[in-house]
Design a protein around this motif. Structure first.
Motif, PDB file in Angstrom:
ATOM      1  N   PRO A   1       0.828  -1.208   0.000  1.00 19.85           N
ATOM      2  CA  PRO A   1       0.000   0.000   0.000  1.00 19.85           C
ATOM      3  C   PRO A   1       0.865   1.261   0.000  1.00 19.85           C
ATOM      4  O   PRO A   1       1.906   1.311   0.645  1.00 19.85           O
ATOM      5  CB  PRO A   1      -0.802  -0.116   1.293  1.00 19.85           C
ATOM      6  N   THR A   2       0.428   2.255  -0.752  1.00 14.63           N
ATOM      7  CA  THR A   2       1.168   3.513  -0.795  1.00 14.63           C
ATOM      8  C   THR A   2       0.553   4.565   0.119  1.00 14.63           C
ATOM      9  O   THR A   2       1.257   5.410   0.640  1.00 14.63           O
ATOM     10  CB  THR A   2       1.221   4.065  -2.227  1.00 14.63           C
ATOM     11  N   ASP A   3      -0.752   4.509   0.315  1.00 14.79           N
ATOM     12  CA  ASP A   3      -1.439   5.458   1.199  1.00 14.79           C
ATOM     13  C   ASP A   3      -1.994   4.681   2.387  1.00 14.79           C
ATOM     14  O   ASP A   3      -3.104   4.144   2.332  1.00 14.79           O
ATOM     15  CB  ASP A   3      -2.557   6.177   0.446  1.00 14.79           C
ATOM     16  N   LEU A   4      -1.210   4.601   3.449  1.00 11.85           N
ATOM     17  CA  LEU A   4      -1.589   3.784   4.603  1.00 11.85           C
ATOM     18  C   LEU A   4      -2.802   4.319   5.339  1.00 11.85           C
ATOM     19  O   LEU A   4      -3.464   3.590   6.070  1.00 11.85           O
ATOM     20  CB  LEU A   4      -0.403   3.652   5.554  1.00 11.85           C
ATOM     21  N   GLU A   5      -3.124   5.596   5.169  1.00 16.09           N
ATOM     22  CA  GLU A   5      -4.269   6.187   5.858  1.00 16.09           C
ATOM     23  C   GLU A   5      -5.571   6.012   5.084  1.00 16.09           C
ATOM     24  O   GLU A   5      -6.641   6.339   5.590  1.00 16.09           O
ATOM     25  CB  GLU A   5      -4.041   7.682   6.119  1.00 16.09           C
TER      26      GLU A   5
ATOM     27  N   PRO B   1      -8.934   4.622   3.606  1.00 21.08           N
ATOM     28  CA  PRO B   1      -9.892   3.620   4.078  1.00 21.08           C
ATOM     29  C   PRO B   1     -10.005   2.426   3.128  1.00 21.08           C
ATOM     30  O   PRO B   1     -10.552   1.390   3.501  1.00 21.08           O
ATOM     31  CB  PRO B   1     -11.221   4.383   4.156  1.00 21.08           C
ATOM     32  N   ASP B   2      -9.470   2.551   1.911  1.00 23.49           N
ATOM     33  CA  ASP B   2      -9.497   1.439   0.961  1.00 23.49           C
ATOM     34  C   ASP B   2      -8.463   0.373   1.293  1.00 23.49           C
ATOM     35  O   ASP B   2      -8.541  -0.744   0.786  1.00 23.49           O
ATOM     36  CB  ASP B   2      -9.239   1.955  -0.458  1.00 23.49           C
ATOM     37  N   VAL B   3      -7.498   0.697   2.136  1.00 26.57           N
ATOM     38  CA  VAL B   3      -6.452  -0.249   2.541  1.00 26.57           C
ATOM     39  C   VAL B   3      -6.859  -0.833   3.888  1.00 26.57           C
ATOM     40  O   VAL B   3      -7.136  -0.097   4.837  1.00 26.57           O
ATOM     41  CB  VAL B   3      -5.086   0.463   2.658  1.00 26.57           C
ATOM     42  N   SER B   4      -6.877  -2.176   3.975  1.00 29.57           N
ATOM     43  CA  SER B   4      -7.260  -2.801   5.240  1.00 29.57           C
ATOM     44  C   SER B   4      -6.249  -2.470   6.332  1.00 29.57           C
ATOM     45  O   SER B   4      -5.065  -2.231   6.051  1.00 29.57           O
ATOM     46  CB  SER B   4      -7.368  -4.318   5.076  1.00 29.57           C
ATOM     47  N   LEU B   5      -6.718  -2.452   7.559  1.00 31.56           N
ATOM     48  CA  LEU B   5      -5.851  -2.132   8.688  1.00 31.56           C
ATOM     49  C   LEU B   5      -4.703  -3.135   8.791  1.00 31.56           C
ATOM     50  O   LEU B   5      -3.553  -2.756   9.026  1.00 31.56           O
ATOM     51  CB  LEU B   5      -6.654  -2.104   9.988  1.00 31.56           C
ATOM     52  N   GLY B   6      -4.983  -4.406   8.576  1.00 29.57           N
ATOM     53  CA  GLY B   6      -3.943  -5.435   8.645  1.00 29.57           C
ATOM     54  C   GLY B   6      -2.848  -5.220   7.614  1.00 29.57           C
ATOM     55  O   GLY B   6      -1.662  -5.332   7.918  1.00 29.57           O
ATOM     56  N   ARG B   7      -3.252  -4.896   6.388  1.00 24.11           N
ATOM     57  CA  ARG B   7      -2.269  -4.635   5.325  1.00 24.11           C
ATOM     58  C   ARG B   7      -1.458  -3.393   5.621  1.00 24.11           C
ATOM     59  O   ARG B   7      -0.246  -3.366   5.425  1.00 24.11           O
ATOM     60  CB  ARG B   7      -3.007  -4.457   3.991  1.00 24.11           C
ATOM     61  N   ALA B   8      -2.134  -2.345   6.073  1.00 20.25           N
ATOM     62  CA  ALA B   8      -1.430  -1.092   6.371  1.00 20.25           C
ATOM     63  C   ALA B   8      -0.423  -1.292   7.499  1.00 20.25           C
ATOM     64  O   ALA B   8       0.728  -0.858   7.399  1.00 20.25           O
ATOM     65  CB  ALA B   8      -2.431  -0.003   6.736  1.00 20.25           C
ATOM     66  N   LEU B   9      -0.842  -1.940   8.578  1.00 15.35           N
ATOM     67  CA  LEU B   9       0.064  -2.172   9.703  1.00 15.35           C
ATOM     68  C   LEU B   9       1.188  -3.128   9.327  1.00 15.35           C
ATOM     69  O   LEU B   9       2.340  -2.933   9.726  1.00 15.35           O
ATOM     70  CB  LEU B   9      -0.696  -2.713  10.905  1.00 15.35           C
TER      71      LEU B   9
END
Length: 95
Positions: free
Chosen positions: A43-47, A49-57
């Motif tokens: 993911p490029t934009d961790l904030e 809402p389209d990116v799941s929390l698990g993927r972002a973290l």
């Protein structure tokens, strides 16, 4: 970053360059490994809402730890090499 002694500017600049290069190479390697392991680009934009929390973290931890470890190792190796080749003792800094 620069010390009071004027002789520390060169090693500091070399350390900075080594850290920057290590960060660049490590981020490329981690992106490649993430893509191979998950089948998706990191993911490029961790904030977003389209990116799941698990993927972002997951990406934040992998990238943060990986890049910082590579940067620290590169800077320390560079400073050790510079101080060693100049016949200087590396500075011991206590926290």
């Amino acid at each position: 970053m620069a010390k009071k002694d004027g002789g520390e500017l060169g090693p500091a600049l070399l350390g900075f360059a080594a850290g920057f290069a290590a960060e660049f190479v490590t981020r490329k390697a981690l992106t490649f490994a993430w893509t191979r392991a998950t089948g998706e680009e990191p993911p490029t934009d961790l904030e977003s809402p389209d990116v799941s929390l698990g993927r972002a973290l997951g990406w934040a931890v992998v990238a943060g730890v990986g890049v910082e470890v590579a940067r620290v190792l590169a800077v320390r190796a560079t400073r050790k090499k510079v101080h060693g080749s100049a016949g200087l003792e590396p500075e011991l800094v206590s926290d």
